[in-house]
Design a protein around this motif. Structure first.
Motif, PDB file in Angstrom:
ATOM      1  N   UNK A  91       0.827  -1.206   0.000  1.00  6.72           N
ATOM      2  CA  UNK A  91       0.000   0.000   0.000  1.00  6.72           C
ATOM      3  C   UNK A  91       0.863   1.259   0.000  1.00  6.72           C
ATOM      4  N   UNK A  92       2.040   1.187   0.589  1.00  6.42           N
ATOM      5  CA  UNK A  92       2.958   2.326   0.518  1.00  6.42           C
ATOM      6  C   UNK A  92       3.505   2.477  -0.900  1.00  6.42           C
ATOM      7  N   UNK A  93       3.768   1.363  -1.575  1.00  7.01           N
ATOM      8  CA  UNK A  93       4.223   1.447  -2.963  1.00  7.01           C
ATOM      9  C   UNK A  93       3.140   2.077  -3.840  1.00  7.01           C
ATOM     10  N   UNK A  94       1.891   1.679  -3.621  1.00 12.45           N
ATOM     11  CA  UNK A  94       0.779   2.279  -4.366  1.00 12.45           C
ATOM     12  C   UNK A  94       0.639   3.763  -4.035  1.00 12.45           C
ATOM     13  N   UNK A  95       0.791   4.101  -2.749  1.00 14.02           N
ATOM     14  CA  UNK A  95       0.675   5.505  -2.339  1.00 14.02           C
ATOM     15  C   UNK A  95       1.747   6.357  -3.011  1.00 14.02           C
ATOM     16  N   UNK A  96       2.974   5.831  -3.079  1.00 12.58           N
ATOM     17  CA  UNK A  96       4.044   6.592  -3.709  1.00 12.58           C
ATOM     18  C   UNK A  96       3.812   6.726  -5.211  1.00 12.58           C
ATOM     19  N   UNK A  97       3.306   5.678  -5.847  1.00 11.24           N
ATOM     20  CA  UNK A  97       2.936   5.785  -7.266  1.00 11.24           C
ATOM     21  C   UNK A  97       1.892   6.890  -7.443  1.00 11.24           C
ATOM     22  N   UNK A  98       0.861   6.889  -6.593  1.00 10.72           N
ATOM     23  CA  UNK A  98      -0.174   7.925  -6.675  1.00 10.72           C
ATOM     24  C   UNK A  98       0.439   9.316  -6.522  1.00 10.72           C
ATOM     25  N   UNK A  99       1.339   9.462  -5.554  1.00  7.05           N
ATOM     26  CA  UNK A  99       1.962  10.762  -5.302  1.00  7.05           C
ATOM     27  C   UNK A  99       2.809  11.205  -6.491  1.00  7.05           C
ATOM     28  N   UNK A 100       3.597  10.294  -7.042  1.00  9.39           N
ATOM     29  CA  UNK A 100       4.432  10.624  -8.199  1.00  9.39           C
ATOM     30  C   UNK A 100       3.576  11.010  -9.402  1.00  9.39           C
ATOM     31  N   UNK A 101       2.477  10.306  -9.599  1.00  7.10           N
ATOM     32  CA  UNK A 101       1.612  10.615 -10.735  1.00  7.10           C
ATOM     33  C   UNK A 101       0.921  11.960 -10.562  1.00  7.10           C
ATOM     34  N   UNK A 102       0.513  12.283  -9.338  1.00  3.24           N
ATOM     35  CA  UNK A 102      -0.087  13.591  -9.072  1.00  3.24           C
ATOM     36  C   UNK A 102       0.941  14.700  -9.315  1.00  3.24           C
ATOM     37  N   UNK A 103       2.161  14.504  -8.825  1.00  2.00           N
ATOM     38  CA  UNK A 103       3.209  15.509  -9.025  1.00  2.00           C
ATOM     39  C   UNK A 103       3.505  15.709 -10.507  1.00  2.00           C
ATOM     40  N   UNK A 104       3.529  14.616 -11.256  1.00  2.00           N
ATOM     41  CA  UNK A 104       3.807  14.689 -12.689  1.00  2.00           C
ATOM     42  C   UNK A 104       2.677  15.391 -13.438  1.00  2.00           C
ATOM     43  N   UNK A 105       1.448  15.032 -13.113  1.00  2.00           N
ATOM     44  CA  UNK A 105       0.293  15.567 -13.838  1.00  2.00           C
ATOM     45  C   UNK A 105       0.037  17.034 -13.535  1.00  2.00           C
ATOM     46  N   UNK A 106       0.198  17.425 -12.269  1.00  2.00           N
ATOM     47  CA  UNK A 106      -0.200  18.773 -11.856  1.00  2.00           C
ATOM     48  C   UNK A 106       0.964  19.700 -11.507  1.00  2.00           C
ATOM     49  N   UNK A 107       2.187  19.201 -11.512  1.00  2.00           N
ATOM     50  CA  UNK A 107       3.323  20.054 -11.192  1.00  2.00           C
ATOM     51  C   UNK A 107       3.332  20.523  -9.750  1.00  2.00           C
ATOM     52  N   UNK A 108       2.896  19.661  -8.839  1.00  2.00           N
ATOM     53  CA  UNK A 108       2.818  19.997  -7.417  1.00  2.00           C
ATOM     54  C   UNK A 108       3.649  19.004  -6.610  1.00  2.00           C
ATOM     55  N   UNK A 109       3.702  19.237  -5.297  1.00  2.70           N
ATOM     56  CA  UNK A 109       4.383  18.325  -4.382  1.00  2.70           C
ATOM     57  C   UNK A 109       3.365  17.772  -3.394  1.00  2.70           C
ATOM     58  N   UNK A 110       3.731  16.674  -2.739  1.00  3.37           N
ATOM     59  CA  UNK A 110       2.842  16.100  -1.729  1.00  3.37           C
ATOM     60  C   UNK A 110       3.525  16.161  -0.365  1.00  3.37           C
TER      61      UNK A 110
END
Length: 217
Positions: free
Chosen positions: A145-164
Motif C-alpha cells: 500500500x505504501x508502494x501504491x501511495x508513492x505511485x499515486x503521489x508521483x503521478x499527481x506531481x507529474x500531472x499537476x506540477x505539485x508536491x505532496x
C-alpha cells in the motif's frame, strides 16, 4: 543509480519470455528485486503483489520482478505458490543469472556487506526516467500500500506540477509551487482565498487537487 537518471535498457529472460525495459515505454514500471526464490518473506511479497496487481494496472503500472535465480527456479517457485494458494503470478520475473541487470541498476554494490539481503524498488515513469528508489532488508517485507501511495503521489506531481506533504494520501490537499513574483507572494500572504489556496505563509500553500489544472495531462 540515482533518481532522475534514464532507466538503462536491457533484454532479459523472464517467466513470460524475453523482455526489454524499453518495451514498457509509455507505462510506469515498478522494477523490484528479491533475495531468493522459495523463501518465506519473498513468497509473502509476491502473493501480495499478485493480489494487488489490478490496483497497479489501474495506475498504468507494469510490475517487473528480478533476482539472480534461474528461470526454472522461478517457474518452480511460482508453481508452488499456485499449488499453495491458487494464485497465479500475473507479471514477469527476470532471471538475472549473471547479475547483468542488477549491475546496470546499481544493485550490486561493493559497500553492501550483506548483498543478498537487499530488496530494491525502482519507480520508473512512462519516459523511462527513474523517479524514486527504495531499499529494504531481507528480514522485512515491503508494504504494497505504501508502494501504491508513492505511485499515486508521483503521478499527481507529474500531472499537476505539485508536491505532496508528509503522510499524504490520495485526495488530500497538495503543496503548490512557491510564488514566482512579488505581487503573487503578497497576494498569497494577504488574500490566499482569492487564489483558492490555504496558505500558512506565502511560501507554504496548499490546494485541493480538484481545483488544479493538469500541466502534463
Amino acid at each position: 543509480m540515482t533518481i532522475g537518471r534514464i532507466a538503462p535498457d536491457f533484454t532479459a529472460q523472464t517467466t513470460e519470455g524475453p523482455v526489454t525495459m524499453s518495451q514498457f515505454r509509455g507505462k510506469w514500471v515498478l522494477l523490484f528485486s528479491h533475495p531468493g526464490d522459495f523463501t518465506p518473506v519473498c513468497t509473502s511479497e509476491f502473493i501480495a503483489f499478485a493480489q494487488l496487481n489490478e490496483e497497479f494496472v489501474k495506475r498504468n503500472v507494469q510490475l517487473l520482478g528480478i533476482s539472480i535465480d534461474s528461470n526454472p527456479s522461478h517457474l518452480g517457485w511460482f508453481y508452488d505458490i499456485l499449488q499453495m494458494t491458487g494464485i497465479e503470478m500475473p507479471f514477469p520475473l527476470i532471471a538475472d543469472r549473471d547479475a547483468n541487470v542488477a549491475e546496470l541498476y546499481g544493485m550490486v554494490n561493493p559497500d553492501r556487506i550483506y548483498e543478498q539481503s537487499v530488496r530494491d524498488v525502482f519507480f520508473i515513469d512512462p519516459n523511462q526516467r527513474i523517479r524514486a528508489i527504495l531499499a529494504y532488508p531481507a528480514t522485512n517485507g515491503r508494504n504494497m500500500y505504501e508502494l501504491l501511495r508513492l505511485i499515486d503521489a508521483l503521478q499527481v506531481s507529474t500531472t499537476y506540477g505539485v508536491s505532496t506533504p508528509a503522510n499524504w494520501m490520495p485526495g488530500d490537499p497538495v503543496i503548490v509551487p512557491v510564488a514566482q513574483t512579488l505581487d503573487e507572494a503578497i497576494l498569497r500572504g494577504t488574500d490566499p482565498e482569492s487564489l483558492d489556496l490555504n496558505c500558512f505563509a506565502w511560501w507554504y500553500c496548499f490546494k485541493d487537487i480538484s481545483e488544479l489544472t493538469p500541466v502534463n495531462p
